[in-house]
Design an enzyme around this catalytic site. Structure first.
Site, PDB file in Angstrom:
ATOM      1  N   TYR A 120      60.566  53.500  50.846  1.00 26.69           N
ATOM      2  CA  TYR A 120      60.827  51.969  50.805  1.00 26.69           C
ATOM      3  C   TYR A 120      60.983  51.346  49.301  1.00 26.69           C
ATOM      4  O   TYR A 120      60.248  52.008  48.256  1.00 26.69           O
ATOM      5  CB  TYR A 120      59.649  51.290  51.601  1.00 26.69           C
ATOM      6  CG  TYR A 120      59.410  51.628  53.013  1.00 26.69           C
ATOM      7  CD1 TYR A 120      60.758  52.168  53.655  1.00 26.69           C
ATOM      8  CD2 TYR A 120      58.347  51.405  53.628  1.00 26.69           C
ATOM      9  CE1 TYR A 120      60.537  52.504  55.019  1.00 26.69           C
ATOM     10  CE2 TYR A 120      58.341  51.571  55.227  1.00 26.69           C
ATOM     11  CZ  TYR A 120      59.318  52.198  55.667  1.00 26.69           C
ATOM     12  OH  TYR A 120      59.328  52.302  56.878  1.00 26.69           O
ATOM     13  N   SER A 151      60.193  47.675  64.292  1.00 25.40           N
ATOM     14  CA  SER A 151      61.291  47.053  64.750  1.00 25.40           C
ATOM     15  C   SER A 151      61.016  46.153  66.164  1.00 25.40           C
ATOM     16  O   SER A 151      61.818  46.052  66.952  1.00 25.40           O
ATOM     17  CB  SER A 151      62.601  47.805  64.944  1.00 25.40           C
ATOM     18  OG  SER A 151      62.924  48.142  63.714  1.00 25.40           O
ATOM     19  N   LEU A 168      60.803  43.306  66.726  1.00 27.34           N
ATOM     20  CA  LEU A 168      61.932  42.035  66.764  1.00 27.34           C
ATOM     21  C   LEU A 168      63.419  42.538  66.780  1.00 27.34           C
ATOM     22  O   LEU A 168      64.396  41.625  66.216  1.00 27.34           O
ATOM     23  CB  LEU A 168      61.552  40.938  65.826  1.00 27.34           C
ATOM     24  CG  LEU A 168      60.066  40.250  66.205  1.00 27.34           C
ATOM     25  CD1 LEU A 168      60.120  39.067  65.096  1.00 27.34           C
ATOM     26  CD2 LEU A 168      60.193  39.692  67.408  1.00 27.34           C
ATOM     27  N   GLY A 195      64.993  41.416  63.602  1.00 24.28           N
ATOM     28  CA  GLY A 195      65.126  40.011  63.806  1.00 24.28           C
ATOM     29  C   GLY A 195      66.141  39.392  64.562  1.00 24.28           C
ATOM     30  O   GLY A 195      66.224  38.013  64.846  1.00 24.28           O
ATOM     31  N   LEU A 206      65.883  39.678  67.763  1.00 19.83           N
ATOM     32  CA  LEU A 206      64.829  39.140  68.819  1.00 19.83           C
ATOM     33  C   LEU A 206      64.069  37.874  68.602  1.00 19.83           C
ATOM     34  O   LEU A 206      63.189  37.142  69.151  1.00 19.83           O
ATOM     35  CB  LEU A 206      63.918  40.077  69.601  1.00 19.83           C
ATOM     36  CG  LEU A 206      64.708  41.178  70.485  1.00 19.83           C
ATOM     37  CD1 LEU A 206      63.781  42.141  70.740  1.00 19.83           C
ATOM     38  CD2 LEU A 206      65.162  40.436  71.673  1.00 19.83           C
ATOM     39  N   GLY A 240      66.120  35.297  67.836  1.00 19.15           N
ATOM     40  CA  GLY A 240      67.185  34.486  68.279  1.00 19.15           C
ATOM     41  C   GLY A 240      67.735  33.846  67.236  1.00 19.15           C
ATOM     42  O   GLY A 240      69.079  33.085  67.535  1.00 19.15           O
ATOM     43  N   LYS A 241      67.647  34.084  66.074  1.00 15.10           N
ATOM     44  CA  LYS A 241      68.372  33.433  64.916  1.00 15.10           C
ATOM     45  C   LYS A 241      69.746  33.706  64.871  1.00 15.10           C
ATOM     46  O   LYS A 241      70.764  32.770  64.357  1.00 15.10           O
ATOM     47  CB  LYS A 241      67.853  33.624  63.628  1.00 15.10           C
ATOM     48  CG  LYS A 241      67.647  35.085  63.100  1.00 15.10           C
ATOM     49  CD  LYS A 241      66.708  35.166  61.880  1.00 15.10           C
ATOM     50  CE  LYS A 241      66.934  36.597  61.516  1.00 15.10           C
ATOM     51  NZ  LYS A 241      65.895  36.786  60.258  1.00 15.10           N
TER      52      LYS A 241
END
Length: 345
Positions: free
Chosen positions: A53, A233, A235, A238, A240, A242-243
């Site tokens: 990372y 993960s 989401l 990201g 999930l 909804g953006k």
């Protein structure tokens, strides 16, 4: 905050784990420090990182996340308040600038571990994970196992023996795996049982409403063998939240900055996301609340690893710890899964 323990240990960890892979690219050092300050204030005592990372991994930023965590430890003196997990990259990471050879040989493990400890400014890790199998298996975008020729030879015993040395030396408390499959989990458990070697305590794999493949076999293995899932993960990059459903441009989001991370961007994933959002709104929840609460309620999940680039996102993610989904909501979720099963393998 809600807590559990790392399986087969007395280490208390928060059900929400702070993922840090944005520190060093999407987030500056000061932003990373602010996230860790806030997370700890909210009771999140479990931080996860890796030698490769920040993400996407590249030579210029290799190790940047661990360095940022290290400077935070030095500044705050709060190392003992955090359960810290990191990972060694295996050959499937395919980033040769990390060290001469990406494998789990004794020399590679010693080199990677010592470098991580130096960057993190600590003498030990609470959890050290093998970031990917050395075998060619469990690849993103591939459903099920497909045989591929590779040069790997069975070395489960040898890897555990090396890690055992670092456990005895006090550099590692416990070990885990990541992106593994059921066969790999069982082989590690078998070797540890018959040779009195360290037992893997956790597995870090993707798990979300858009990717429930873990349930197919790994969930039973983990449940019966008491190995905890650290779900990453939750989401789906990201998606999930909804953006992306509005159609408006999202210039500073991960998928806009790094379009190569398209795992959750298929038409089927978008269709499923819309249906899950309808369920969320029907029950006066945000999609983020629905998605995160679903992961947290699974019995085989030890902790859900959240990642955020803004403090607003971090707060919303941590707040989901108080959301409990009813049986009615779970039935509606499973009805969507039956229609569109795992659109993002």
């Amino acid at each position: 905050m809600k807590y559990t323990t790392l399986p087969n240990t007395d280490i208390k960890v928060s059900k929400i784990c702070l993922g840090t892979m944005t520190f060093g690219q999407q987030n500056t050092e000061s932003e990373g420090h602010a996230q860790m300050d806030y997370a700890l204030e909210r009771g999140v005592n479990f931080f996860d990182t890796a030698e490769m990372y920040s993400i996407p991994s590249k030579k210029e930023t290799y190790g940047s996340t661990e360095r940022i965590i290290g400077t935070w430890f030095k500044k705050t003196g709060k190392r003992e308040e955090v359960v810290l997990a990191s990972k060694i990259a295996g050959p499937n990471a395919n980033f040769g600038y990390m060290r001469d050879k990406l494998d789990f040989s004794p020399a590679s493990i010693e080199y990677a571990l010592d470098k991580s400890l130096q960057r993190l400014q600590t003498d030990y890790l609470d959890l050290y994970q093998l970031h990917w199998p050395e075998r060619k298996t469990n690849c993103f975008g591939q459903r099920g196992y497909k045989f591929q020729e590779d040069a790997w030879e069975d070395n489960f015993y040898e890897v555990l023996e090396v890690l055992d040395g670092f456990v005895k030396a006090g550099k590692i408390k416990h070990i885990g795996v990541s992106n593994e499959n059921p066969w790999g989990i069982m082989r590690f458990l078998e070797e540890s049982k018959y040779h009195n070697l360290p037992r893997i305590k956790t597995i870090q794999n993707p798990y979300s409403l858009l990717n429930r493949l873990f349930e197919n076999a790994s969930a039973e293995v983990c449940f019966r063998e008491n190995v905890g899932l650290l779900a990453y993960s939750p989401l789906a990059f990201g998606v999930l939240s909804g953006k992306y459903l509005s159609g408006e441009k999202q210039p500073n989001t991960r998928l806009s900055l790094f379009p190569q991370y398209s795992r959750y961007s298929s038409a089927k994933s978008t269709e499923a996301t819309k249906l899950y959002q309808e369920v969320a709104h029907k029950h006066d929840l945000t999609l983020t609340q629905l998605a995160q609460a679903f992961v947290l309620q699974q019995l085989f999940v030890t902790s859900s690893i959240i990642g955020a680039t803004t403090m607003e996102q971090l707060k919303e993610n941590i707040d989901t710890i108080d959301v409990v989904l009813s049986d009615e909501i779970l039935k509606e979720i499973n009805a969507i899964q039956a229609i569109i099963p795992d659109p993002a393998p």
